[in-house]
Motif scaffolding. Structure first.
Motif, PDB file in Angstrom:
ATOM      1  N   MET A   1       0.849  -1.184   0.000  1.00 33.84           N
ATOM      2  CA  MET A   1       0.000   0.000   0.000  1.00 33.84           C
ATOM      3  C   MET A   1       0.895   1.247   0.000  1.00 33.84           C
ATOM      4  N   ILE A   2       0.483   2.220  -0.758  1.00 31.65           N
ATOM      5  CA  ILE A   2       1.220   3.475  -0.878  1.00 31.65           C
ATOM      6  C   ILE A   2       0.258   4.630  -0.645  1.00 31.65           C
ATOM      7  N   ARG A   3       0.714   5.584   0.186  1.00 31.64           N
ATOM      8  CA  ARG A   3      -0.077   6.803   0.392  1.00 31.64           C
ATOM      9  C   ARG A   3       0.869   7.999   0.425  1.00 31.64           C
ATOM     10  N   VAL A   4       0.517   9.017  -0.320  1.00 30.68           N
ATOM     11  CA  VAL A   4       1.204  10.305  -0.272  1.00 30.68           C
ATOM     12  C   VAL A   4       0.167  11.281   0.249  1.00 30.68           C
ATOM     13  N   GLN A   5       0.461  11.889   1.397  1.00 31.98           N
ATOM     14  CA  GLN A   5      -0.580  12.657   2.072  1.00 31.98           C
ATOM     15  C   GLN A   5       0.003  13.829   2.840  1.00 31.98           C
ATOM     16  N   ARG A   6      -0.826  14.821   3.055  1.00 30.79           N
ATOM     17  CA  ARG A   6      -0.434  15.992   3.841  1.00 30.79           C
ATOM     18  C   ARG A   6      -0.533  15.693   5.343  1.00 30.79           C
ATOM     19  N   GLU A   7      -1.560  14.958   5.758  1.00 34.22           N
ATOM     20  CA  GLU A   7      -1.818  14.737   7.174  1.00 34.22           C
ATOM     21  C   GLU A   7      -0.852  13.724   7.795  1.00 34.22           C
ATOM     22  N   ASP A   8      -0.718  13.819   9.106  1.00 36.44           N
ATOM     23  CA  ASP A   8       0.134  12.926   9.870  1.00 36.44           C
ATOM     24  C   ASP A   8      -0.480  11.523   9.880  1.00 36.44           C
ATOM     25  N   LEU A  60       6.758   5.399  -6.462  1.00 39.44           N
ATOM     26  CA  LEU A  60       6.711   4.637  -5.216  1.00 39.44           C
ATOM     27  C   LEU A  60       6.182   3.231  -5.471  1.00 39.44           C
ATOM     28  N   GLY A  61       5.226   3.101  -6.368  1.00 38.52           N
ATOM     29  CA  GLY A  61       4.699   1.781  -6.734  1.00 38.52           C
ATOM     30  C   GLY A  61       5.759   0.906  -7.375  1.00 38.52           C
ATOM     31  N   ARG A  62       6.601   1.488  -8.208  1.00 38.13           N
ATOM     32  CA  ARG A  62       7.694   0.720  -8.826  1.00 38.13           C
ATOM     33  C   ARG A  62       8.699   0.251  -7.784  1.00 38.13           C
ATOM     34  N   ILE A  63       9.007   1.142  -6.856  1.00 36.57           N
ATOM     35  CA  ILE A  63       9.961   0.796  -5.797  1.00 36.57           C
ATOM     36  C   ILE A  63       9.382  -0.328  -4.937  1.00 36.57           C
ATOM     37  N   GLU A  64       8.125  -0.212  -4.573  1.00 39.72           N
ATOM     38  CA  GLU A  64       7.482  -1.253  -3.770  1.00 39.72           C
ATOM     39  C   GLU A  64       7.427  -2.576  -4.536  1.00 39.72           C
ATOM     40  N   ALA A  65       7.108  -2.531  -5.823  1.00 37.07           N
ATOM     41  CA  ALA A  65       7.043  -3.751  -6.634  1.00 37.07           C
ATOM     42  C   ALA A  65       8.395  -4.454  -6.677  1.00 37.07           C
ATOM     43  N   LEU A  77       4.137  -1.246   3.262  1.00 38.05           N
ATOM     44  CA  LEU A  77       3.443   0.033   3.399  1.00 38.05           C
ATOM     45  C   LEU A  77       4.450   1.163   3.240  1.00 38.05           C
ATOM     46  N   ILE A  78       4.096   2.130   2.431  1.00 39.62           N
ATOM     47  CA  ILE A  78       4.878   3.359   2.289  1.00 39.62           C
ATOM     48  C   ILE A  78       3.906   4.522   2.460  1.00 39.62           C
ATOM     49  N   GLN A  90       6.669  13.644  11.748  1.00 40.76           N
ATOM     50  CA  GLN A  90       6.928  12.455  10.946  1.00 40.76           C
ATOM     51  C   GLN A  90       6.858  12.830   9.469  1.00 40.76           C
ATOM     52  N   ILE A  91       7.831  12.316   8.711  1.00 41.03           N
ATOM     53  CA  ILE A  91       7.855  12.559   7.264  1.00 41.03           C
ATOM     54  C   ILE A  91       7.415  11.311   6.510  1.00 41.03           C
ATOM     55  N   VAL A  92       8.002  10.182   6.865  1.00 44.96           N
ATOM     56  CA  VAL A  92       7.816   8.966   6.088  1.00 44.96           C
ATOM     57  C   VAL A  92       7.724   7.753   7.001  1.00 44.96           C
ATOM     58  N   LEU A  93       6.919   6.793   6.580  1.00 42.78           N
ATOM     59  CA  LEU A  93       6.854   5.484   7.216  1.00 42.78           C
ATOM     60  C   LEU A  93       7.022   4.442   6.129  1.00 42.78           C
ATOM     61  N   VAL A  94       7.971   3.553   6.346  1.00 46.22           N
ATOM     62  CA  VAL A  94       8.146   2.384   5.496  1.00 46.22           C
ATOM     63  C   VAL A  94       8.042   1.180   6.415  1.00 46.22           C
ATOM     64  N   ALA A  95       7.204   0.224   6.063  1.00 43.18           N
ATOM     65  CA  ALA A  95       7.053  -0.981   6.874  1.00 43.18           C
ATOM     66  C   ALA A  95       6.880  -2.187   5.957  1.00 43.18           C
ATOM     67  N   THR A  96       7.469  -3.301   6.370  1.00 47.06           N
ATOM     68  CA  THR A  96       7.356  -4.545   5.625  1.00 47.06           C
ATOM     69  C   THR A  96       7.039  -5.668   6.603  1.00 47.06           C
ATOM     70  N   ALA A  97       6.305  -6.658   6.120  1.00 52.01           N
ATOM     71  CA  ALA A  97       5.922  -7.803   6.933  1.00 52.01           C
ATOM     72  C   ALA A  97       6.199  -9.074   6.144  1.00 52.01           C
ATOM     73  N   SER A  98       6.816 -10.036   6.809  1.00 54.39           N
ATOM     74  CA  SER A  98       7.226 -11.269   6.151  1.00 54.39           C
ATOM     75  C   SER A  98       7.171 -12.421   7.147  1.00 54.39           C
ATOM     76  N   PRO A  99       7.127 -13.645   6.658  1.00 51.64           N
ATOM     77  CA  PRO A  99       7.235 -14.776   7.564  1.00 51.64           C
ATOM     78  C   PRO A  99       8.589 -14.801   8.295  1.00 51.64           C
TER      79      PRO A  99
END
Length: 154
Positions: A1-8, A60-65, A77-78, A90-99
């Motif tokens: 999931m990718i979101r570019v947003q003004r809000e925190d 961002l979608g290419r980077i995530e892919a 999540l980006i 806060q500026i950016v959140l990057v999170a990944t989940a894996s087994p």
């Protein structure tokens, strides 16, 4: 999931939502970037982040892919903010989940390194001398180069 947003964003809520209901996840890795009050020896009163809507999300979608191709991830999540931000925000959140923790940690590191060099954001820092655009840093390019070498097998 990718979101570019003004809000925190709510870090805890975002991380809970990333793995909610997926019991195959063994590890979640995350990175949160914050606005500093000092850069290159100068006081920073605020930072304004600009982007090109549409183009930014596409990149961002290419980077995530690419991360999803390289590692066995159950989720990623980006979230990247834009607009005027003050020290401590806060500026950016990057999170990944894996087994597996190694895949989660490596892919998270990859994503933030590539975001710093490939994502089309422009930073204007408010300093005592006025607004100053932030140039790309060699250290960011060097960090990203490590992932290119791994992809090439060298």
């Amino acid at each position: 999931m990718i979101r570019v947003q003004r809000e925190d964003f709510d870090l805890g809520a975002e991380l809970r939502a990333l793995s909610d209901g997926d019991h195959g996840i063994g590890g979640v890795a995350s990175f949160v970037g914050l606005v500093r009050d000092m850069a290159a020896g100068e006081n920073i009163g605020a930072m304004t982040l600009e982007h090109y809507p549409g183009m930014t999300e596409k990149m961002l979608g290419r980077i995530e892919a690419e991360a999803l191709e390289r590692w066995p991830l159950n989720a990623s999540l980006i979230i990247h903010r834009y607009g005027r931000l003050e020290p401590g925000d806060q500026i950016v959140l990057v999170a990944t989940a894996s087994p597996h923790r190694e895949a989660a940690l490596e892919s998270c590191h990859f994503l933030i390194d590539w975001l710093k060099t490939k994502a089309p954001f422009w930073k204007l820092e408010d300093t005592p001398d006025g607004g100053q655009w932030v140039d790309a840093r060699d250290s960011d390019d060097e960090a990203a180069a490590r992932w290119r070498k791994q992809a090439d097998g060298s």
